[in-house]
Motif scaffolding. Structure first.
Motif, PDB file in Angstrom:
ATOM      1  N   ILE A 146       5.627   7.379 -18.567  1.00 41.41           N
ATOM      2  CA  ILE A 146       5.816   8.759 -19.005  1.00 41.41           C
ATOM      3  C   ILE A 146       7.125   8.857 -19.773  1.00 41.41           C
ATOM      4  O   ILE A 146       8.065   8.101 -19.514  1.00 41.41           O
ATOM      5  N   THR A 147       7.196   9.788 -20.718  1.00 47.27           N
ATOM      6  CA  THR A 147       8.418  10.007 -21.477  1.00 47.27           C
ATOM      7  C   THR A 147       9.087  11.306 -21.037  1.00 47.27           C
ATOM      8  O   THR A 147       8.455  12.158 -20.401  1.00 47.27           O
ATOM      9  N   GLU A 148      10.362  11.441 -21.385  1.00 49.60           N
ATOM     10  CA  GLU A 148      11.067  12.689 -21.067  1.00 49.60           C
ATOM     11  C   GLU A 148      10.363  13.881 -21.702  1.00 49.60           C
ATOM     12  O   GLU A 148      10.253  14.951 -21.103  1.00 49.60           O
ATOM     13  N   GLN A 149       9.875  13.701 -22.934  1.00 53.82           N
ATOM     14  CA  GLN A 149       9.232  14.799 -23.651  1.00 53.82           C
ATOM     15  C   GLN A 149       7.997  15.308 -22.914  1.00 53.82           C
ATOM     16  O   GLN A 149       7.636  16.479 -23.025  1.00 53.82           O
ATOM     17  N   ALA A 150       7.351  14.435 -22.156  1.00 56.18           N
ATOM     18  CA  ALA A 150       6.144  14.831 -21.438  1.00 56.18           C
ATOM     19  C   ALA A 150       6.447  15.728 -20.248  1.00 56.18           C
ATOM     20  O   ALA A 150       5.550  16.356 -19.692  1.00 56.18           O
ATOM     21  N   MET A 151       7.732  15.825 -19.885  1.00 56.49           N
ATOM     22  CA  MET A 151       8.073  16.563 -18.672  1.00 56.49           C
ATOM     23  C   MET A 151       9.026  17.723 -18.900  1.00 56.49           C
ATOM     24  O   MET A 151       9.376  18.427 -17.958  1.00 56.49           O
ATOM     25  N   VAL A 152       9.459  17.912 -20.124  1.00 57.97           N
ATOM     26  CA  VAL A 152      10.485  18.915 -20.394  1.00 57.97           C
ATOM     27  C   VAL A 152      10.075  20.299 -19.899  1.00 57.97           C
ATOM     28  O   VAL A 152      10.851  21.008 -19.271  1.00 57.97           O
ATOM     29  N   ALA A 153       8.844  20.719 -20.179  1.00 53.81           N
ATOM     30  CA  ALA A 153       8.419  22.085 -19.866  1.00 53.81           C
ATOM     31  C   ALA A 153       8.085  22.281 -18.390  1.00 53.81           C
ATOM     32  O   ALA A 153       8.410  23.315 -17.813  1.00 53.81           O
ATOM     33  N   GLU A 154       7.435  21.310 -17.780  1.00 57.61           N
ATOM     34  CA  GLU A 154       6.910  21.503 -16.422  1.00 57.61           C
ATOM     35  C   GLU A 154       7.293  20.328 -15.524  1.00 57.61           C
ATOM     36  O   GLU A 154       6.454  19.516 -15.126  1.00 57.61           O
ATOM     37  N   LEU A 155       8.570  20.229 -15.202  1.00 54.63           N
ATOM     38  CA  LEU A 155       9.038  19.107 -14.395  1.00 54.63           C
ATOM     39  C   LEU A 155       8.430  19.130 -12.998  1.00 54.63           C
ATOM     40  O   LEU A 155       7.998  18.098 -12.484  1.00 54.63           O
ATOM     41  N   ASP A 156       8.381  20.300 -12.369  1.00 51.31           N
ATOM     42  CA  ASP A 156       7.836  20.388 -11.011  1.00 51.31           C
ATOM     43  C   ASP A 156       6.366  19.976 -10.981  1.00 51.31           C
ATOM     44  O   ASP A 156       5.930  19.256 -10.081  1.00 51.31           O
ATOM     45  N   ARG A 157       5.600  20.455 -11.977  1.00 51.64           N
ATOM     46  CA  ARG A 157       4.189  20.090 -12.022  1.00 51.64           C
ATOM     47  C   ARG A 157       4.022  18.597 -12.286  1.00 51.64           C
ATOM     48  O   ARG A 157       3.162  17.939 -11.678  1.00 51.64           O
ATOM     49  N   SER A 158       4.844  18.051 -13.164  1.00 51.64           N
ATOM     50  CA  SER A 158       4.778  16.617 -13.448  1.00 51.64           C
ATOM     51  C   SER A 158       5.085  15.809 -12.196  1.00 51.64           C
ATOM     52  O   SER A 158       4.407  14.816 -11.902  1.00 51.64           O
ATOM     53  N   ALA A 159       6.109  16.235 -11.459  1.00 52.86           N
ATOM     54  CA  ALA A 159       6.477  15.528 -10.235  1.00 52.86           C
ATOM     55  C   ALA A 159       5.333  15.551  -9.227  1.00 52.86           C
ATOM     56  O   ALA A 159       5.028  14.541  -8.579  1.00 52.86           O
ATOM     57  N   MET A 160       4.686  16.697  -9.088  1.00 53.60           N
ATOM     58  CA  MET A 160       3.562  16.820  -8.154  1.00 53.60           C
ATOM     59  C   MET A 160       2.419  15.895  -8.555  1.00 53.60           C
ATOM     60  O   MET A 160       1.836  15.197  -7.723  1.00 53.60           O
ATOM     61  N   ARG A 161       2.099  15.881  -9.857  1.00 50.67           N
ATOM     62  CA  ARG A 161       1.010  15.041 -10.321  1.00 50.67           C
ATOM     63  C   ARG A 161       1.328  13.557 -10.112  1.00 50.67           C
ATOM     64  O   ARG A 161       0.474  12.770  -9.688  1.00 50.67           O
ATOM     65  N   LEU A 162       2.558  13.171 -10.385  1.00 52.24           N
ATOM     66  CA  LEU A 162       2.946  11.780 -10.216  1.00 52.24           C
ATOM     67  C   LEU A 162       2.958  11.379  -8.743  1.00 52.24           C
ATOM     68  O   LEU A 162       2.626  10.239  -8.409  1.00 52.24           O
ATOM     69  N   GLU A 163       3.325  12.303  -7.873  1.00 51.16           N
ATOM     70  CA  GLU A 163       3.269  12.015  -6.428  1.00 51.16           C
ATOM     71  C   GLU A 163       1.829  11.723  -6.009  1.00 51.16           C
ATOM     72  O   GLU A 163       1.583  10.839  -5.175  1.00 51.16           O
ATOM     73  N   GLU A 164       0.883  12.458  -6.570  1.00 49.07           N
ATOM     74  CA  GLU A 164      -0.532  12.209  -6.267  1.00 49.07           C
ATOM     75  C   GLU A 164      -0.937  10.804  -6.704  1.00 49.07           C
ATOM     76  O   GLU A 164      -1.662  10.101  -5.980  1.00 49.07           O
ATOM     77  N   LEU A 165      -0.474  10.402  -7.883  1.00 53.77           N
ATOM     78  CA  LEU A 165      -0.834   9.086  -8.412  1.00 53.77           C
ATOM     79  C   LEU A 165      -0.168   7.966  -7.621  1.00 53.77           C
ATOM     80  O   LEU A 165      -0.785   6.936  -7.342  1.00 53.77           O
ATOM     81  N   VAL A 166       1.085   8.175  -7.245  1.00 51.86           N
ATOM     82  CA  VAL A 166       1.785   7.168  -6.447  1.00 51.86           C
ATOM     83  C   VAL A 166       1.097   6.987  -5.095  1.00 51.86           C
ATOM     84  O   VAL A 166       1.035   5.883  -4.543  1.00 51.86           O
ATOM     85  N   ALA A 167       0.546   8.076  -4.570  1.00 56.98           N
ATOM     86  CA  ALA A 167      -0.176   7.993  -3.298  1.00 56.98           C
ATOM     87  C   ALA A 167      -1.401   7.086  -3.403  1.00 56.98           C
ATOM     88  O   ALA A 167      -1.860   6.527  -2.401  1.00 56.98           O
TER      89      ALA A 167
END
Length: 268
Positions: A146-167
């Motif tokens: 993932i790039t920084e640009q992919a998370m600029v607007a919705e960091l919390d949502r990105s973090a949640m989605r990535l936590e799902e994938l890491v699981a």
């Protein structure tokens, strides 16, 4: 009265809804004809052993030549980031890459780029889960970049989605590190395993003391956060020797190999 709609009419309506880019319909057709292909750039561990590959999408357009990943994402998303065409492109790349990597030796990993639209899609985790199940690919061998640009607007949502994938067992890399704002909040908020240095961060490390000190600082910070560092854009032996000496876990670049077809990578 119900009017029957032909598959071609449904595709045309889908394409009109999908994106406003003038090449959207052509890209949709190319996906259906399996004309959107993948190249694989080799990645090497610090000891020189083949570590894996990053999958890169390409479309050989008859008039415009070869179009790369960022261009295809812009075409697919148009003015609607969550369009069906964008999702179709993501699914195409995901499944083709997993199928190709499934033939590799079990110790090799696969890296795939993830867009902001992917992270915004509520069904993205389900799509990755289904693709892994259908191909039988070990999630631990898959790294999503993932790039920084992919998370600029919705960091919390990105973090949640990535936590799902890491699981699921998937690994996560922060790509192009050093090319953007280098927001250290990302390092605190996101479930990361790797920092992937942008090529601009390694270009001068063999000649410029300041560039080398910056690299050392990044590696030291990554070590403190239990993150591994991958250097990209390695084009000379001096650059490779420097990143290995300073503690980078892996590297990629033209020194090791340009992006190549799946068959050529398999030959390695």
């Amino acid at each position: 009265m119900t009017v029957a709609v032909s598959p071609s009419d449904r595709r045309q309506r889908r394409d009109r809804r999908a994106a406003s880019h003038p090449l959207a319909s052509e890209l949709a057709g190319a996906l259906e004809r399996d004309e959107v292909t993948l190249l694989f750039q080799p990645q090497f561990a610090a000891d020189g052993a083949l570590y894996g590959a990053e999958a890169l999408v390409r479309w050989d357009h008859g008039e415009l030549g070869k179009l790369a990943g960022d261009e295809l994402v812009l075409i697919a998303q148009g003015s609607h980031g969550l369009s069906e065409l964008a999702r179709g492109l993501t699914d195409h790349v995901l499944r083709r890459a997993l199928a190709a990597a499934g033939a590799w030796p079990d110790h090799l990993s696969l890296s795939l780029n993830v867009t902001a639209a992917d992270l915004a899609a509520a069904d993205f985790t389900a799509a990755v889960t289904a693709a892994l199940a259908d191909t039988g690919f070990d999630p631990a061998r898959l790294t999503l970049e993932i790039t920084e640009q992919a998370m600029v607007a919705e960091l919390d949502r990105s973090a949640m989605r990535l936590e799902e994938l890491v699981a699921l067992g998937v690994r996560v890399a922060l790509d192009d590190f050093g090319a953007g704002f280098c927001n250290f909040r990302y390092l605190k908020k996101l479930p990361l395993h790797y920092l992937k240095l942008d090529r601009s961060m390694v270009q001068g490390i063999a000649e410029d003391r300041r560039d080398l000190e910056v690299l050392r600082g990044i590696v030291a910070m990554a070590n403190a956060l239990d993150l591994k560092v991958i250097a990209e854009g390695i084009e000379s032996e001096a650059q490779r020797d420097a990143v290995v000496r300073e503690g980078c876990a892996a590297w990629q670049g033209y020194l090791g190999g340009k992006p190549m077809a799946a068959g050529d990578f398999a030959a390695l």
